[in-house]
Design a protein around this motif. Structure first.
Motif, PDB file in Angstrom:
ATOM      1  N   SER A 177       1.111  -1.237  -0.301  1.00 14.05           N
ATOM      2  CA  SER A 177       0.335   0.087  -0.233  1.00 14.05           C
ATOM      3  C   SER A 177       0.575   1.332   0.222  1.00 14.05           C
ATOM      4  O   SER A 177       1.129   2.328  -0.284  1.00 14.05           O
ATOM      5  N   THR A 178       2.360   1.421   0.949  1.00 13.18           N
ATOM      6  CA  THR A 178       2.754   2.389   0.218  1.00 13.18           C
ATOM      7  C   THR A 178       3.315   2.590  -0.708  1.00 13.18           C
ATOM      8  O   THR A 178       3.334   3.923  -1.410  1.00 13.18           O
ATOM      9  N   LEU A 179       3.870   1.874  -1.186  1.00 13.69           N
ATOM     10  CA  LEU A 179       4.018   1.950  -2.965  1.00 13.69           C
ATOM     11  C   LEU A 179       2.747   2.220  -3.726  1.00 13.69           C
ATOM     12  O   LEU A 179       2.458   2.593  -5.402  1.00 13.69           O
ATOM     13  N   ILE A 180       1.506   1.754  -3.589  1.00 13.13           N
ATOM     14  CA  ILE A 180       0.059   2.212  -4.111  1.00 13.13           C
ATOM     15  C   ILE A 180      -0.006   3.726  -4.113  1.00 13.13           C
ATOM     16  O   ILE A 180      -0.228   3.954  -5.305  1.00 13.13           O
ATOM     17  N   ALA A 181       0.415   3.762  -3.018  1.00 16.22           N
ATOM     18  CA  ALA A 181       0.244   4.893  -2.859  1.00 16.22           C
ATOM     19  C   ALA A 181       1.031   6.695  -3.188  1.00 16.22           C
ATOM     20  O   ALA A 181       0.831   7.958  -3.860  1.00 16.22           O
ATOM     21  N   ALA A 182       2.149   5.905  -4.130  1.00 19.34           N
ATOM     22  CA  ALA A 182       3.568   6.730  -4.585  1.00 19.34           C
ATOM     23  C   ALA A 182       2.967   6.367  -5.747  1.00 19.34           C
ATOM     24  O   ALA A 182       3.377   6.942  -6.946  1.00 19.34           O
ATOM     25  N   TYR A 183       1.708   5.679  -6.616  1.00 14.90           N
ATOM     26  CA  TYR A 183       1.738   5.041  -7.641  1.00 14.90           C
ATOM     27  C   TYR A 183       0.541   6.187  -8.593  1.00 14.90           C
ATOM     28  O   TYR A 183      -0.096   6.615  -8.214  1.00 14.90           O
ATOM     29  N   PRO A 184       1.131   6.398 -10.078  1.00 13.16           N
ATOM     30  CA  PRO A 184       2.298   5.977 -10.457  1.00 13.16           C
ATOM     31  C   PRO A 184       3.017   7.124 -10.281  1.00 13.16           C
ATOM     32  O   PRO A 184       3.007   8.778 -10.074  1.00 13.16           O
ATOM     33  N   SER A 185       4.235   6.783 -10.582  1.00 15.69           N
ATOM     34  CA  SER A 185       5.498   7.791  -9.460  1.00 15.69           C
ATOM     35  C   SER A 185       5.459   9.667 -10.818  1.00 15.69           C
ATOM     36  O   SER A 185       6.461  10.449  -9.869  1.00 15.69           O
ATOM     37  N   TRP A 186       5.259   9.457 -11.583  1.00 15.70           N
ATOM     38  CA  TRP A 186       5.004  10.538 -12.156  1.00 15.70           C
ATOM     39  C   TRP A 186       4.521  11.945 -11.457  1.00 15.70           C
ATOM     40  O   TRP A 186       4.680  13.216 -11.938  1.00 15.70           O
ATOM     41  N   LYS A 187       2.997  11.573 -10.630  1.00  8.57           N
ATOM     42  CA  LYS A 187       2.423  12.143  -9.517  1.00  8.57           C
ATOM     43  C   LYS A 187       3.041  12.439  -8.446  1.00  8.57           C
ATOM     44  O   LYS A 187       2.528  13.165  -7.676  1.00  8.57           O
ATOM     45  N   HIS A 188       3.665  11.422  -8.315  1.00  6.36           N
ATOM     46  CA  HIS A 188       4.317  11.994  -6.836  1.00  6.36           C
ATOM     47  C   HIS A 188       5.912  11.898  -7.079  1.00  6.36           C
ATOM     48  O   HIS A 188       6.510  10.926  -6.837  1.00  6.36           O
TER      49      HIS A 188
END
Length: 199
Positions: free
Chosen positions: A119-130
């Motif tokens: 979930s920590t990675l999903i929260a930062a997906y997609p990378s160009w948005k974060h």
């Protein structure tokens, strides 16, 4: 010609073509023995296409001069994965802009990690948005570990002394009447085996 092949070619020419592929979940890969500064960089959540379709764009006129076609690739199915990204430097094969930094990506199943970790990675997906999120690097540091081992691989290469190779013309065709005879021999290659494991 095989009837099934004829039907497949006909579908591709008239409407659409579907392609299926499987995700490669290998956690190790070989790099040349002269690359350096191999480091675990970060991790990310991604969706990898497993079934795609080439569709015709209605009303489109192809621009042959610019290499533009009237088809597009549509993703029909995808597989969610966690990707580990390994950074390394390769002075032998720099990129077009002269950079020698390159990346190796290895795929993991979501089930290799807990729901909270993913979930920590999903929260930062997609990378160009974060773009300023530290979650990808923190995830890699906390959950993954990198090992690099020197290995020798047995490979097959062309035995030039026993093979007969045909000369290739500028248009890519071989000289008329030439029949190639390719003989292989065993050789050994030194590599760096890069492995990423879950802690």
């Amino acid at each position: 010609m095989n009837k099934l092949l004829i039907v497949s070619i006909g579908l591709c020419m008239t409407a659409l073509c579907s392609y299926a592929s499987e995700v490669n979940y290998s956690h190790s890969a070989d790099l040349a023995n002269d690359v350096k500064r191999i480091k675990l960089f970060d991790a990310n959540y991604a969706h990898l296409p497993t079934k795609t379709e080439i569709q015709t764009i209605p009303g489109c006129t192809p621009n042959r001069k610019n290499g533009e076609t009237c088809t597009k690739v549509v993703v029909l199915e995808s597989q969610a994965v966690v990707q580990a990204n390994v950074y390394y430097e390769d002075d032998m094969f720099p990129t077009k802009n002269g950079q020698n930094r390159k990346y190796l990506t290895l795929n993991f199943k979501l089930s290799d990690f807990s729901d909270d970790q993913v979930s920590t990675l999903i929260a930062a997906y997609p990378s160009w948005k974060h773009p300023f999120s530290n979650a990808p690097k923190r995830f890699a540091a906390n959950n993954l570990e990198l090992t690099v081992d020197d290995e020798v691989r047995t490979i097959q290469i062309v035995d030039a002394s026993k093979s007969h190779l045909c000369r290739t013309n500028r248009n890519g065709s071989t000289e008329e009447g030439c029949v190639e005879k390719i003989i292989y021999k065993t050789a050994h290659k030194s590599v760096q085996e890069v492995t990423v494991n879950v802690k």
